[in-house]
Design a protein around this motif. Structure first.
Motif, PDB file in Angstrom:
ATOM      1  N   SER A  59      38.989  36.475  44.210  1.00 11.09           N
ATOM      2  CA  SER A  59      38.173  36.265  42.979  1.00 11.09           C
ATOM      3  C   SER A  59      38.536  37.613  42.588  1.00 11.09           C
ATOM      4  O   SER A  59      38.890  39.113  43.444  1.00 11.09           O
ATOM      5  CB  SER A  59      36.855  36.796  42.906  1.00 11.09           C
ATOM      6  OG  SER A  59      36.601  37.953  44.043  1.00 11.09           O
ATOM      7  N   GLY A  60      38.457  38.735  41.297  1.00  9.47           N
ATOM      8  CA  GLY A  60      38.572  40.512  41.155  1.00  9.47           C
ATOM      9  C   GLY A  60      37.547  40.771  42.653  1.00  9.47           C
ATOM     10  O   GLY A  60      38.492  42.139  42.664  1.00  9.47           O
ATOM     11  N   THR A  61      36.770  40.607  42.563  1.00 11.21           N
ATOM     12  CA  THR A  61      35.853  41.195  43.569  1.00 11.21           C
ATOM     13  C   THR A  61      36.596  40.863  45.101  1.00 11.21           C
ATOM     14  O   THR A  61      36.691  42.699  45.505  1.00 11.21           O
ATOM     15  CB  THR A  61      34.429  41.335  44.096  1.00 11.21           C
ATOM     16  OG1 THR A  61      33.698  40.773  42.430  1.00 11.21           O
ATOM     17  CG2 THR A  61      33.646  41.969  44.528  1.00 11.21           C
ATOM     18  N   TYR A  89      29.375  46.871  39.678  1.00 12.05           N
ATOM     19  CA  TYR A  89      29.616  45.616  39.671  1.00 12.05           C
ATOM     20  C   TYR A  89      29.693  45.085  40.824  1.00 12.05           C
ATOM     21  O   TYR A  89      30.031  43.656  40.985  1.00 12.05           O
ATOM     22  CB  TYR A  89      29.642  45.239  38.209  1.00 12.05           C
ATOM     23  CG  TYR A  89      28.906  45.612  37.080  1.00 12.05           C
ATOM     24  CD1 TYR A  89      27.790  45.089  37.055  1.00 12.05           C
ATOM     25  CD2 TYR A  89      30.010  46.111  36.728  1.00 12.05           C
ATOM     26  CE1 TYR A  89      27.480  45.301  35.888  1.00 12.05           C
ATOM     27  CE2 TYR A  89      29.315  45.840  35.192  1.00 12.05           C
ATOM     28  CZ  TYR A  89      27.347  45.480  34.256  1.00 12.05           C
ATOM     29  OH  TYR A  89      27.108  45.666  33.979  1.00 12.05           O
ATOM     30  N   ASN A 141      35.576  47.941  31.223  1.00 13.16           N
ATOM     31  CA  ASN A 141      34.819  47.061  31.172  1.00 13.16           C
ATOM     32  C   ASN A 141      33.124  47.542  31.085  1.00 13.16           C
ATOM     33  O   ASN A 141      32.959  47.579  29.285  1.00 13.16           O
ATOM     34  CB  ASN A 141      33.995  45.778  32.587  1.00 13.16           C
ATOM     35  CG  ASN A 141      33.422  44.856  31.533  1.00 13.16           C
ATOM     36  OD1 ASN A 141      32.861  45.549  31.165  1.00 13.16           O
ATOM     37  ND2 ASN A 141      33.392  44.413  32.699  1.00 13.16           N
ATOM     38  N   SER A 200      41.683  34.278  35.748  1.00 14.10           N
ATOM     39  CA  SER A 200      40.372  33.623  35.744  1.00 14.10           C
ATOM     40  C   SER A 200      39.251  34.109  34.202  1.00 14.10           C
ATOM     41  O   SER A 200      38.640  33.452  34.231  1.00 14.10           O
ATOM     42  CB  SER A 200      39.386  33.391  36.947  1.00 14.10           C
ATOM     43  OG  SER A 200      38.899  35.004  37.037  1.00 14.10           O
ATOM     44  N   SER A 209      42.395  35.707  41.663  1.00 15.19           N
ATOM     45  CA  SER A 209      42.773  36.350  40.870  1.00 15.19           C
ATOM     46  C   SER A 209      43.784  37.027  42.127  1.00 15.19           C
ATOM     47  O   SER A 209      44.289  36.457  42.736  1.00 15.19           O
ATOM     48  CB  SER A 209      42.156  38.089  40.958  1.00 15.19           C
ATOM     49  OG  SER A 209      40.743  38.127  40.561  1.00 15.19           O
ATOM     50  N   ARG A 319      26.649  43.636  25.057  1.00 10.56           N
ATOM     51  CA  ARG A 319      27.610  42.904  25.246  1.00 10.56           C
ATOM     52  C   ARG A 319      28.050  41.922  24.706  1.00 10.56           C
ATOM     53  O   ARG A 319      27.806  40.712  25.167  1.00 10.56           O
ATOM     54  CB  ARG A 319      28.051  43.486  26.817  1.00 10.56           C
ATOM     55  CG  ARG A 319      30.161  43.355  26.808  1.00 10.56           C
ATOM     56  CD  ARG A 319      30.414  43.379  27.834  1.00 10.56           C
ATOM     57  NE  ARG A 319      29.857  41.331  29.176  1.00 10.56           N
ATOM     58  CZ  ARG A 319      30.998  41.497  30.046  1.00 10.56           C
ATOM     59  NH1 ARG A 319      31.358  42.213  30.722  1.00 10.56           N
ATOM     60  NH2 ARG A 319      30.389  40.154  30.834  1.00 10.56           N
TER      61      ARG A 319
HETATM   62  N1  TLP Z   1      33.467  41.241  35.189  1.00  8.38           N
HETATM   63  C1  TLP Z   1      32.375  40.801  34.856  1.00  8.38           C
HETATM   64  C2  TLP Z   1      31.429  40.777  35.997  1.00  8.38           C
HETATM   65  O1  TLP Z   1      31.308  41.388  36.837  1.00  8.38           O
HETATM   66  C3  TLP Z   1      30.443  42.430  34.681  1.00  8.38           C
HETATM   67  C4  TLP Z   1      32.323  40.128  33.451  1.00  8.38           C
HETATM   68  O2  TLP Z   1      31.999  39.960  33.046  1.00  8.38           O
HETATM   69  O3  TLP Z   1      32.986  41.508  32.886  1.00  8.38           O
HETATM   70  N2  TLP Z   1      37.445  43.979  37.289  1.00  8.38           N
HETATM   71  C5  TLP Z   1      36.214  44.272  36.509  1.00  8.38           C
HETATM   72  C6  TLP Z   1      36.843  44.987  35.358  1.00  8.38           C
HETATM   73  C7  TLP Z   1      35.817  42.885  36.301  1.00  8.38           C
HETATM   74  O4  TLP Z   1      35.525  42.908  34.623  1.00  8.38           O
HETATM   75  C8  TLP Z   1      35.155  41.929  36.695  1.00  8.38           C
HETATM   76  C9  TLP Z   1      34.087  41.206  36.838  1.00  8.38           C
HETATM   77  C10 TLP Z   1      35.666  41.661  38.089  1.00  8.38           C
HETATM   78  C11 TLP Z   1      36.520  43.174  38.928  1.00  8.38           C
HETATM   79  C12 TLP Z   1      35.351  41.377  39.024  1.00  8.38           C
HETATM   80  O5  TLP Z   1      36.146  40.018  38.982  1.00  8.38           O
HETATM   81  P1  TLP Z   1      35.247  38.433  39.953  1.00  8.38           P
HETATM   82  O6  TLP Z   1      34.470  38.265  39.093  1.00  8.38           O
HETATM   83  O7  TLP Z   1      36.629  37.386  39.794  1.00  8.38           O
HETATM   84  O8  TLP Z   1      35.057  38.973  41.147  1.00  8.38           O
END
Ligand code: TLP
Length: 342
Positions: A59-61, A89, A141, A200, A209, A319
């Motif tokens: 994941s991005g996180t 977030y 974001n 994703s 990611s 949003r």
């Molecule tokens: N963003 C999601 C939510 O978590 C808010 C969304 O719907 O926009 N960096 C950025 C800039 C992101 O927008 C997100 C996800 C992540 C990291 C995290 O990615 P994931 O969801 O793959 O962990």
């Protein structure tokens, strides 16, 4: 009732080609680096960014957290925009898990400058934690999908590097930025030490990611990923759609940007509503519903009853995110629904 889902580009479903690619994917144990499909995705990502190496992550996180843990020691300080995703977030993982303290910089439309970095640095003093990392979010974001120009990144990176800090880009949507400016992602990568990007979101892969950087950084990051439980076994089933995301889904992001502009223009035609058009640079539209005397939660609930899904962004901000599967006629319908709420 047809539902128009503009909550996020994270809701995109894999294309048929992606699903079929899973059937034919060559697989192996990726923890032992034996999954040829993951290896191919990582090589492709490194090449695309002009970086030495890449690491596939769930994941991005997790990708951002791995980057922080690889660049920093516990007790270090990291400079980050005040509304950055990693701060807002990601459940505080940068502090709770990585032990890193954020120092916030307020950007303009999500973007800050080398001078802002210089001003945020407090110098070497017994009392202060070492500042070792600057994080940039591109696109930003919470600022509304706003874009950093390569020169903005260069200015920040040059000051950061002068002070011995590394620079990480949370590029969850970096391809949206590159498409919006018609630049190569290499133009970002050449100034920084690592970039994390999502397969994703707008690129439609079901999961994953990628973190890119130099060989030494990615070697260390691989160990951190293992520690966090992100070492996946036959992960080629996820990497195969990721390869299609990277090779075939980038250019179509422009459609999402066009749809976002169309939506934003349509919303501003509704006399009581406010959209800051300067923010509408990629696939995100932020709508201020304060003229309706509603909170964003109330607005989102009303819209849901009428078949339009959006995200409550706090206070009176809602949003909308355009993405694969959303057509122009969906945008027309979304505008009609918002009009009917007004
Ligand atoms: N963003 C999601 C939510 O978590 C808010 C969304 O719907 O926009 N960096 C950025 C800039 C992101 O927008 C997100 C996800 C992540 C990291 C995290 O990615 P994931 O969801 O793959 O962990």
């Amino acid at each position: 009732m047809r539902i128009i889902d503009l909550r996020s580009d994270t809701v995109t479903l894999p294309t048929r080609e992606m699903l079929l690619s899973i059937l034919d994917a060559e697989l192996g144990d990726d923890v032992a680096r034996e999954d040829p499909t993951v290896n191919r995705l990582e090589q492709l990502a490194a090449e695309k960014f002009g970086m030495e190496a890449a690491l596939f992550t769930p994941s991005g996180t997790q990708s951002n957290l791995i980057a922080v843990m690889t660049h920093c020691h516990r007790g270090d300080e990291m400079l980050v925009e005040s509304e950055a995703h990693i701060y807002y977030y990601e459940v505080g993982g940068m502090s709770a898990i990585a032990g890193v303290i954020p120092r916030l910089i307020r950007g303009k439309y999500g973007v800050f400058t080398g001078e802002d970095v210089r001003a945020a640095l407090r110098g070497n003093d017994l009392h202060f934690p070492p500042s070792t990392l600057v994080e940039i979010e591109n696109t930003h974001n919470r600022a509304g999908g706003t874009v950093w120009k390569p020169d903005d990144v260069k200015s920040v990176a040059s000051v950061a590097h002068d002070f011995g800090m590394n620079v990480h880009i949370d590029g969850a949507r970096i391809f949206n930025a590159a498409v919006a400016l018609d630049v190569d992602v290499k133009e970002y990568a050449r100034h920084v030490d690592s970039i994390s990007f999502c397969l994703s979101k707008g690129l439609c892969a079901p999961v994953g990611s990628v973190l890119v950087g130099n060989k030494e950084f990615i070697e260390k990051a691989r160990k951190v990923r293992k520690m966090l439980g992100g070492g996946m076994r036959q992960a080629g089933v996820l990497a195969a759609p990721g390869i299609i995301a990277l090779t075939k889904m980038v250019n179509r992001l422009k459609e999402d940007h066009d749809n976002a502009k169309k939506l934003a223009r349509g919303l501003t035609q509704i006399s009581s509503l406010k959209v800051d058009m300067k923010r509408v640079q990629t696939n995100i539209v932020l709508l201020d519903v304060s003229p309706l005397n509603m909170t964003s939660v109330e607005f989102v609930n009303k819209a849901r009853e009428k078949g339009l899904l959006a995200t409550d962004f706090g206070g009176t901000i809602v949003r909308f995110v355009t993405h694969y599967g959303i057509k122009e006629e969906d945008i027309d319908e979304a505008i009609r629904i918002v009009e009917s709420i007004c």
